[in-house]
Design a protein around this motif. Structure first.
Motif, PDB file in Angstrom:
ATOM      1  N   ASP A  29       0.803  -1.227   0.000  1.00  0.00           N
ATOM      2  CA  ASP A  29       0.000   0.000   0.000  1.00  0.00           C
ATOM      3  C   ASP A  29       0.832   1.272   0.000  1.00  0.00           C
ATOM      4  O   ASP A  29       0.396   2.304  -0.481  1.00  0.00           O
ATOM      5  CB  ASP A  29      -0.981   0.002   1.169  1.00  0.00           C
ATOM      6  CG  ASP A  29      -0.292   0.005   2.519  1.00  0.00           C
ATOM      7  OD1 ASP A  29       0.854  -0.478   2.626  1.00  0.00           O
ATOM      8  OD2 ASP A  29      -0.907   0.479   3.486  1.00  0.00           O
ATOM      9  N   GLY A  30       2.049   1.219   0.495  1.00  0.00           N
ATOM     10  CA  GLY A  30       2.883   2.417   0.588  1.00  0.00           C
ATOM     11  C   GLY A  30       3.270   3.012  -0.749  1.00  0.00           C
ATOM     12  O   GLY A  30       3.544   4.210  -0.858  1.00  0.00           O
ATOM     13  N   CYS A  31       3.284   2.209  -1.798  1.00  0.00           N
ATOM     14  CA  CYS A  31       3.737   2.717  -3.093  1.00  0.00           C
ATOM     15  C   CYS A  31       2.624   3.369  -3.904  1.00  0.00           C
ATOM     16  O   CYS A  31       2.902   4.144  -4.813  1.00  0.00           O
ATOM     17  CB  CYS A  31       4.373   1.596  -3.903  1.00  0.00           C
ATOM     18  SG  CYS A  31       3.179   0.466  -4.632  1.00  0.00           S
ATOM     19  N   LEU A  32       1.387   3.072  -3.591  1.00  0.00           N
ATOM     20  CA  LEU A  32       0.293   3.517  -4.448  1.00  0.00           C
ATOM     21  C   LEU A  32       0.204   5.036  -4.562  1.00  0.00           C
ATOM     22  O   LEU A  32       0.062   5.585  -5.653  1.00  0.00           O
ATOM     23  CB  LEU A  32      -1.033   2.931  -3.963  1.00  0.00           C
ATOM     24  CG  LEU A  32      -1.095   1.401  -3.991  1.00  0.00           C
ATOM     25  CD1 LEU A  32      -2.392   0.912  -3.360  1.00  0.00           C
ATOM     26  CD2 LEU A  32      -0.931   0.869  -5.394  1.00  0.00           C
ATOM     27  N   LYS A  33       0.277   5.726  -3.447  1.00  0.00           N
ATOM     28  CA  LYS A  33       0.201   7.192  -3.469  1.00  0.00           C
ATOM     29  C   LYS A  33       1.389   7.794  -4.224  1.00  0.00           C
ATOM     30  O   LYS A  33       1.232   8.753  -4.979  1.00  0.00           O
ATOM     31  CB  LYS A  33       0.123   7.730  -2.032  1.00  0.00           C
ATOM     32  CG  LYS A  33      -0.077   9.219  -1.960  1.00  0.00           C
ATOM     33  CD  LYS A  33      -1.421   9.636  -2.522  1.00  0.00           C
ATOM     34  CE  LYS A  33      -1.625  11.134  -2.356  1.00  0.00           C
ATOM     35  NZ  LYS A  33      -2.602  11.658  -3.303  1.00  0.00           N
ATOM     36  N   ILE A  34       2.564   7.215  -4.023  1.00  0.00           N
ATOM     37  CA  ILE A  34       3.762   7.717  -4.709  1.00  0.00           C
ATOM     38  C   ILE A  34       3.584   7.617  -6.218  1.00  0.00           C
ATOM     39  O   ILE A  34       3.839   8.583  -6.956  1.00  0.00           O
ATOM     40  CB  ILE A  34       5.013   6.949  -4.255  1.00  0.00           C
ATOM     41  CG1 ILE A  34       5.311   7.244  -2.787  1.00  0.00           C
ATOM     42  CG2 ILE A  34       6.219   7.296  -5.133  1.00  0.00           C
ATOM     43  CD1 ILE A  34       6.371   6.350  -2.173  1.00  0.00           C
ATOM     44  N   ILE A  35       3.121   6.478  -6.699  1.00  0.00           N
ATOM     45  CA  ILE A  35       2.960   6.279  -8.141  1.00  0.00           C
ATOM     46  C   ILE A  35       1.869   7.191  -8.707  1.00  0.00           C
ATOM     47  O   ILE A  35       2.063   7.832  -9.748  1.00  0.00           O
ATOM     48  CB  ILE A  35       2.647   4.803  -8.460  1.00  0.00           C
ATOM     49  CG1 ILE A  35       3.774   3.895  -7.975  1.00  0.00           C
ATOM     50  CG2 ILE A  35       2.374   4.609  -9.945  1.00  0.00           C
ATOM     51  CD1 ILE A  35       5.139   4.238  -8.501  1.00  0.00           C
ATOM     52  N   LEU A  36       0.745   7.284  -8.028  1.00  0.00           N
ATOM     53  CA  LEU A  36      -0.323   8.168  -8.513  1.00  0.00           C
ATOM     54  C   LEU A  36       0.134   9.626  -8.513  1.00  0.00           C
ATOM     55  O   LEU A  36      -0.187  10.383  -9.437  1.00  0.00           O
ATOM     56  CB  LEU A  36      -1.587   7.979  -7.680  1.00  0.00           C
ATOM     57  CG  LEU A  36      -2.311   6.646  -7.927  1.00  0.00           C
ATOM     58  CD1 LEU A  36      -3.412   6.435  -6.895  1.00  0.00           C
ATOM     59  CD2 LEU A  36      -2.877   6.567  -9.335  1.00  0.00           C
ATOM     60  N   ASP A  37       0.910  10.025  -7.509  1.00  0.00           N
ATOM     61  CA  ASP A  37       1.448  11.387  -7.491  1.00  0.00           C
ATOM     62  C   ASP A  37       2.423  11.606  -8.648  1.00  0.00           C
ATOM     63  O   ASP A  37       2.438  12.682  -9.257  1.00  0.00           O
ATOM     64  CB  ASP A  37       2.139  11.685  -6.159  1.00  0.00           C
ATOM     65  CG  ASP A  37       1.160  11.906  -5.016  1.00  0.00           C
ATOM     66  OD1 ASP A  37      -0.060  12.051  -5.271  1.00  0.00           O
ATOM     67  OD2 ASP A  37       1.615  11.937  -3.854  1.00  0.00           O
ATOM     68  N   CYS A  38       3.235  10.597  -8.964  1.00  0.00           N
ATOM     69  CA  CYS A  38       4.149  10.709 -10.105  1.00  0.00           C
ATOM     70  C   CYS A  38       3.378  10.850 -11.414  1.00  0.00           C
ATOM     71  O   CYS A  38       3.747  11.655 -12.278  1.00  0.00           O
ATOM     72  CB  CYS A  38       5.072   9.495 -10.180  1.00  0.00           C
ATOM     73  SG  CYS A  38       6.407   9.468  -8.967  1.00  0.00           S
ATOM     74  N   LEU A  39       2.302  10.098 -11.553  1.00  0.00           N
ATOM     75  CA  LEU A  39       1.482  10.198 -12.767  1.00  0.00           C
ATOM     76  C   LEU A  39       0.823  11.566 -12.879  1.00  0.00           C
ATOM     77  O   LEU A  39       0.678  12.107 -13.976  1.00  0.00           O
ATOM     78  CB  LEU A  39       0.428   9.088 -12.783  1.00  0.00           C
ATOM     79  CG  LEU A  39       0.972   7.679 -13.022  1.00  0.00           C
ATOM     80  CD1 LEU A  39      -0.095   6.638 -12.730  1.00  0.00           C
ATOM     81  CD2 LEU A  39       1.498   7.545 -14.448  1.00  0.00           C
ATOM     82  N   GLN A  40       0.471  12.130 -11.759  1.00  0.00           N
ATOM     83  CA  GLN A  40      -0.115  13.476 -11.764  1.00  0.00           C
ATOM     84  C   GLN A  40       0.965  14.511 -12.085  1.00  0.00           C
ATOM     85  O   GLN A  40       0.729  15.433 -12.871  1.00  0.00           O
ATOM     86  CB  GLN A  40      -0.759  13.755 -10.406  1.00  0.00           C
ATOM     87  CG  GLN A  40      -1.657  14.953 -10.391  1.00  0.00           C
ATOM     88  CD  GLN A  40      -2.500  15.018  -9.141  1.00  0.00           C
ATOM     89  OE1 GLN A  40      -3.188  14.066  -8.786  1.00  0.00           O
ATOM     90  NE2 GLN A  40      -2.456  16.151  -8.462  1.00  0.00           N
ATOM     91  N   ALA A  41       2.152  14.357 -11.510  1.00  0.00           N
ATOM     92  CA  ALA A  41       3.244  15.315 -11.754  1.00  0.00           C
ATOM     93  C   ALA A  41       3.697  15.298 -13.212  1.00  0.00           C
ATOM     94  O   ALA A  41       4.102  16.332 -13.744  1.00  0.00           O
ATOM     95  CB  ALA A  41       4.419  15.015 -10.837  1.00  0.00           C
TER      96      ALA A  41
END
Length: 119
Positions: free
Chosen positions: A74-86
């Protein structure tokens, strides 16, 4: 459906931010590991996906290959979605209506493989 693979180990959620002091106040700043991962993500993301700007709702499917069993999925999901947004692949991660995530171990080739399905 949009697919991509990003090589490298995602930093753990607990190591992504550090507390910094700004005058009399404290704040959170991105760690070097997180900044490095974000740079690597941008470089590896296929050019056709940068700036794609998916504005509507989408489903997100991800396989995360960690170098060991220790990391939480679960820890990686926010990081990846934030990268896709950035990278402007998606306009806003709040449009994600479904996440299907799987964890695997590949000590020699940590990576993520993901798909975005517009709905």
């Amino acid at each position: 459906m949009i697919k991509a693979t990003i090589k490298g180990n995602i930093p753990s959620k607990s190591n992504c931010y550090k507390v910094i002091k700004l005058g009399n106040k404290c704040s959170l700043a991105k760690s070097k590991a997180l900044k490095d991962y974000e740079k690597s993500f941008f470089i590896q993301l296929p050019p056709a996906l940068r700036g794609l700007m998916i504005e509507g709702y989408f489903e997100f499917y991800i396989d995360v290959f960690y170098p060991s069993q220790r990391s939480d999925l679960d820890g990686c999901l926010k990081i990846i979605l934030d990268c896709l947004q950035a990278t402007k692949t998606i306009k806003n991660d709040n449009k994600c209506v479904k996440i299907v995530a799987q964890k695997a171990v590949d000590k020699d080739n940590p990576r993520i493989e993901f798909e975005i399905k517009q709905i």
